[in-house]
Structures are given as structure tokens and as C-alpha cells.
Scaffold this motif. Structure first.
Motif, mmCIF file in Angstrom:
data_model
loop_
_atom_site.group_PDB
_atom_site.id
_atom_site.type_symbol
_atom_site.label_atom_id
_atom_site.label_comp_id
_atom_site.label_asym_id
_atom_site.label_seq_id
_atom_site.Cartn_x
_atom_site.Cartn_y
_atom_site.Cartn_z
ATOM 1 N N THR A 68 55.825 72.597 9.371
ATOM 2 C CA THR A 68 55.525 71.430 8.557
ATOM 3 C C THR A 68 55.955 71.659 7.108
ATOM 4 O O THR A 68 55.818 72.760 6.578
ATOM 5 C CB THR A 68 54.026 71.113 8.593
ATOM 6 N N GLN B 206 60.805 70.392 15.998
ATOM 7 C CA GLN B 206 59.801 71.306 16.555
ATOM 8 C C GLN B 206 58.592 70.530 17.062
ATOM 9 O O GLN B 206 57.825 69.974 16.288
ATOM 10 C CB GLN B 206 59.360 72.328 15.503
ATOM 11 N N THR C 27 63.895 72.870 9.859
ATOM 12 C CA THR C 27 62.893 72.411 10.822
ATOM 13 C C THR C 27 62.215 71.132 10.361
ATOM 14 O O THR C 27 61.954 70.939 9.166
ATOM 15 C CB THR C 27 61.824 73.506 11.030
ATOM 16 N N HIS D 14 54.346 79.573 14.014
ATOM 17 C CA HIS D 14 53.992 78.630 12.969
ATOM 18 C C HIS D 14 54.690 77.277 13.111
ATOM 19 O O HIS D 14 55.893 77.219 13.340
ATOM 20 C CB HIS D 14 54.323 79.207 11.597
ATOM 21 N N GLN D 15 53.925 76.236 12.967
ATOM 22 C CA GLN D 15 54.488 74.902 12.848
ATOM 23 C C GLN D 15 55.236 74.827 11.513
ATOM 24 O O GLN D 15 54.711 75.229 10.475
ATOM 25 C CB GLN D 15 53.385 73.847 12.887
ATOM 26 N N GLY E 78 60.075 73.759 21.456
ATOM 27 C CA GLY E 78 58.665 73.537 21.734
ATOM 28 C C GLY E 78 58.325 73.677 23.203
ATOM 29 O O GLY E 78 58.488 72.735 23.962
ATOM 30 N N LEU F 1 46.420 76.056 18.418
ATOM 31 C CA LEU F 1 46.850 76.164 17.036
ATOM 32 C C LEU F 1 45.701 76.742 16.230
ATOM 33 O O LEU F 1 44.547 76.323 16.392
ATOM 34 C CB LEU F 1 47.244 74.794 16.484
ATOM 35 N N ARG G 48 50.641 78.480 16.711
ATOM 36 C CA ARG G 48 50.174 78.490 18.094
ATOM 37 C C ARG G 48 50.256 79.900 18.673
ATOM 38 O O ARG G 48 51.301 80.561 18.615
ATOM 39 C CB ARG G 48 50.998 77.541 18.962
ATOM 40 N N THR H 142 58.913 68.481 11.869
ATOM 41 C CA THR H 142 57.893 68.222 12.894
ATOM 42 C C THR H 142 57.533 66.748 12.976
ATOM 43 O O THR H 142 56.727 66.357 13.805
ATOM 44 C CB THR H 142 56.611 69.034 12.610
ATOM 45 N N GLY I 23 50.094 66.990 16.038
ATOM 46 C CA GLY I 23 51.529 67.151 16.216
ATOM 47 C C GLY I 23 52.084 66.287 17.335
ATOM 48 O O GLY I 23 51.349 65.764 18.177
ATOM 49 N N VAL J 33 54.890 70.065 19.035
ATOM 50 C CA VAL J 33 53.602 70.737 18.869
ATOM 51 C C VAL J 33 53.391 71.830 19.909
ATOM 52 O O VAL J 33 52.534 72.705 19.758
ATOM 53 C CB VAL J 33 52.461 69.694 18.925
#
Length: 362
Positions: free
Chosen positions: A182, A172, A151, A179-180, A215, A266, A276, A153, A193, A174
Motif C-alpha cells: 500500500t 498485488q 506495486t 507486506h501489502q 497474490g 494479515l 500476511r 493494491t 484488500g 490481498v
């Protein structure tokens, strides 16, 4: 997208590996059988638990599938902040009549043990979240025949995925639920994001890797949009969350379209990392002061989330969901893939027909 990777799944639809319960073998099997790429989530499971799910999935389908692994996290310096948060959660502990979890329950999510299983008993696709595996790890997975995804971002993270030797990058946006992914948790960048369409376009110009876009994607027309932007496939999570095969709690599924939960945000409230979810009481009350401490906060709140789920109290659950949650459809997973493909074909046909298809363009 790489033709070898694309050959694994006829339709450009990937089911997101939603950790914490939703991405169970029946869901992954249904998606793969319908021509998409089903995924299992190894996150928060033991290596043996992951292996048992892989074994179960193989008994349900002969089609290719993937397994998602969380990267180990660096040591936290937020011990005092976590202790303070535990004190602030005392009322939740009393309300649900359960002790808080131990924040020091582990940082690596059994990473090495899971890799050992995946190298000993290879699966078609392995993806990574919260960072990029070392080049030697990617090479070892390639040697046993697994495709590797990771992944990103941002463009910088996509470049890191490219340098790792991975076969594709999961872009991915925002809008994504959960979970993001990152690679570094930088609190000052919370809420900064990039939307999935912009992210795909930027990554497309920066790296030559195939892209899987994710997303907020809930319809075939949105899949068409990310494909037009340069992605080779779309990854959908929330869209599959409401299916009967999903392992999500019934209250979680119902909340996706419940007017009581009209929007997402988020938050760090449940895990200490930006994720999110549907805005509920727990998020409103604890999100503003939750520390940037993952997985300590995740371990700390685990008993609370479990107790809330047992009580069917959606106001205390982590209701992960993307921005398109109100568009969720209660369809069997295989049927949902069929509907998405039909919508994708319709969107492509309309695009190919041009402005004339919509009437007189003035």
C-alpha cells in the motif's frame, strides 16, 4: 504487456522479490535461467549489500533480472504506541534472552544510496514497493536503460503508478504473502484488500499500463486465470519460497505445508505494517495490539525474530506466506518454472477447446 519488457523473459512468470532473506542470487538466477524473471530484494540491505548481491547474480546468470527497492516512509506520530508495544514485548525479550531493537534505526532503507548504485551500474528491471518514485527518478532509470515497475493494491494506486511514468504496474491482491505494498498505511482499511482477479480487472479498465498480477498464485492454472483477466504476467513468491535455492529458513519452508499452521492472516505484529503470514503464537499474542508504525516495529522486533530463527522456533518467526501456501512444492526453482509453464499450457489448451473438452454441457 509491453513487448520490450516481455522480451526480457520468455515465460510470463516473475519471482517475487521477497525481502528478509528468501530472494537470494541463486534463486533469482535459477528462475531467470528457466525463462522467468528472477528478482533480488534490496529491502533491509545496505546499498553495498545490494550491490554485492547484484554482482553475485551476474556471475550466476547472463539472463535479465530485477531489483526491488522500498520507498522511504513518512515520519511516524506513534512514538507513545511504539513505547507501549516495546513494554508489551518485554516477555519475548526475556524468553529469547535478547534486547529489543532500536525503533529509530532509520526510515528510508538507504533509498538514495541504492538509487545511486542502480543508476551507476544499471540492472534490467527496478521495482518499487510501499509507494511510487518521483517522475524524475523514473526518468533517470529509463535513461540508463532500466524498466521500472511499482506495486499497487488499488485502482487509485495504479493511477499513481501510471502518472509516474513506470513501465508496468504490479497488481498485488490481498491474498499475497508478506507486506501489502500500500502507498499509504491506513489502519482503518486493514483487511479491506481486493482479491487479485478483481484487482487486475479493475486496473485493466482504469489504466493502460501492462499488469503483473500477484497474490496467492501457486499453479499454472492460476497464472492462466490472471492472464485471462488482463495481466501480462504473474508474480509468485510463496511458490518459490520452498525451493532449495530460496534463502528462507528451513523452519519457514517446512511450516508452509505443516498442519500446525493451517492458515494465514494479515498482521502488524512483526513490522507495524500489514503483512500476511502463517498464524503462529507471536502473531496471535501480539497482533491485536501492534501499532501502525513501520519501520519502527520492524526494527523493534528484529532481534526477537533473529533469536527465534536461531532457536528454530517457528512460533516466534515471521512466517510470511500467501493464502496458497499449502500448495507449495519442494522443487528446484528452475524445475518449478518448467512445471508452471506446462500447467499454464494445459490450462490454455483446455480454455481454447471450450466446453466440449469437459464432456456434454447440459
Amino acid at each position: 504487456m509491453s513487448s520490450a519488457l516481455t522480451d526480457l523473459f520468455p515465460h510470463p512468470i516473475v519471482q517475487a522479490p521477497m525481502a528478509g532473506g528468501p530472494a537470494v542470487p541463486p534463486l533469482a538466477a535459477a528462475v531467470s535461467d528457466a525463462g522467468g524473471l528472477g528478482f533480488l530484494a534490496a529491502g533491509y540491505k545496505t546499498a553495498d549489500g545490494m550491490y554485492q548481491e547484484i554482482k553475485q547474480l551476474r556471475g550466476l546468470t547472463g539472463r535479465p533480472f530485477g531489483v526491488n527497492v522500498f520507498m522511504p516512509q513518512p515520519e511516524s506520530t506513534e512514538t507513545a504506541a511504539v513505547d507501549l508495544y516495546a513494554h508489551q514485548l518485554a516477555g519475548e525479550s526475556s524468553w529469547y534472552e535478547t534486547e529489543l531493537g532500536d525503533p529509530e534505526s532509520g526510515r528510508d532503507d538507504g533509498y538514495d544510496a541504492k538509487l545511486a548504485v542502480l543508476l551507476d551500474d544499471p540492472v534490467p528491471v527496478v521495482s518499487f514497493h510501499f509507494g511510487v518514485p518521483a517522475r524524475e527518478v523514473v526518468d533517470s532509470l529509463h535513461r540508463v536503460g532500466s524498466f521500472v515497475l511499482a506495486t499497487a493494491t488499488t485502482v487509485e494506486e495504479a493511477l499513481a503508478v501510471d502518472r509516474s511514468g513506470a513501465d508496468a504496474v504490479i497488481a498485488q491482491g490481498v491474498e499475497a504473502g508478506g507486506h501489502q505494498g500500500t502507498h499509504r498505511d491506513v489502519p482503518e482499511q486493514d483487511g479491506a484488500g481486493i482479491g487479485v482477479l478483481s484487482l487486475v480487472a479493475q486496473i485493466r479498465e482504469a489504466v493502460g499500463l501492462p499488469i503483473i498480477a500477484t497474490g496467492g498464485i501457486m499453479r499454472g492454472s492460476q497464472i492462466a486465470a490472471v492472464l485471462a483477466a488482463g495481466a501480462g504476467a504473474a508474480q509468485l513468491g510463496t511458490a518459490f519460497l520452498a525451493t532449495p535455492e530460496s534463502g528462507a529458513h528451513d523452519r519457514h519452508k517446512q511450516a508452509l505445508t505443516d498442519p500446525v499452521f493451517p492458515r494465514t492472516e494479515l498482521t502488524r505484529a512483526f513490522s507495524g505494517r500489514p503483512a500476511r503470514g502463517l498464524v503462529n503464537r507471536f502473531m496471535r499474542e501480539h497482533g491485536p495490539y501492534a501499532p501502525a508504525a513501520y519501520p519502527e516495529v520492524h526494527h523493534l522486533t528484529a532481534p526477537l525474530r533473529k533469536a527465534a530463527a536461531k532457536a528454530k522456533d517457528a512460533q516466534g518467526m515471521a512466517l510470511w506466506a500467501g493464502q496458497g501456501h499449502r500448495m507449495a512444492r519442494d522443487l528446484p526453482a528452475g524445475r518449478l518454472v518448467e512445471v508452471l509453464v506446462a500447467e499454464l499450457d494445459e490450462a490454455r489448451a483446455a480454455l481454447a477447446a471450450g466446453p466440449a473438452a469437459g464432456g456434454d454441457a447440459r
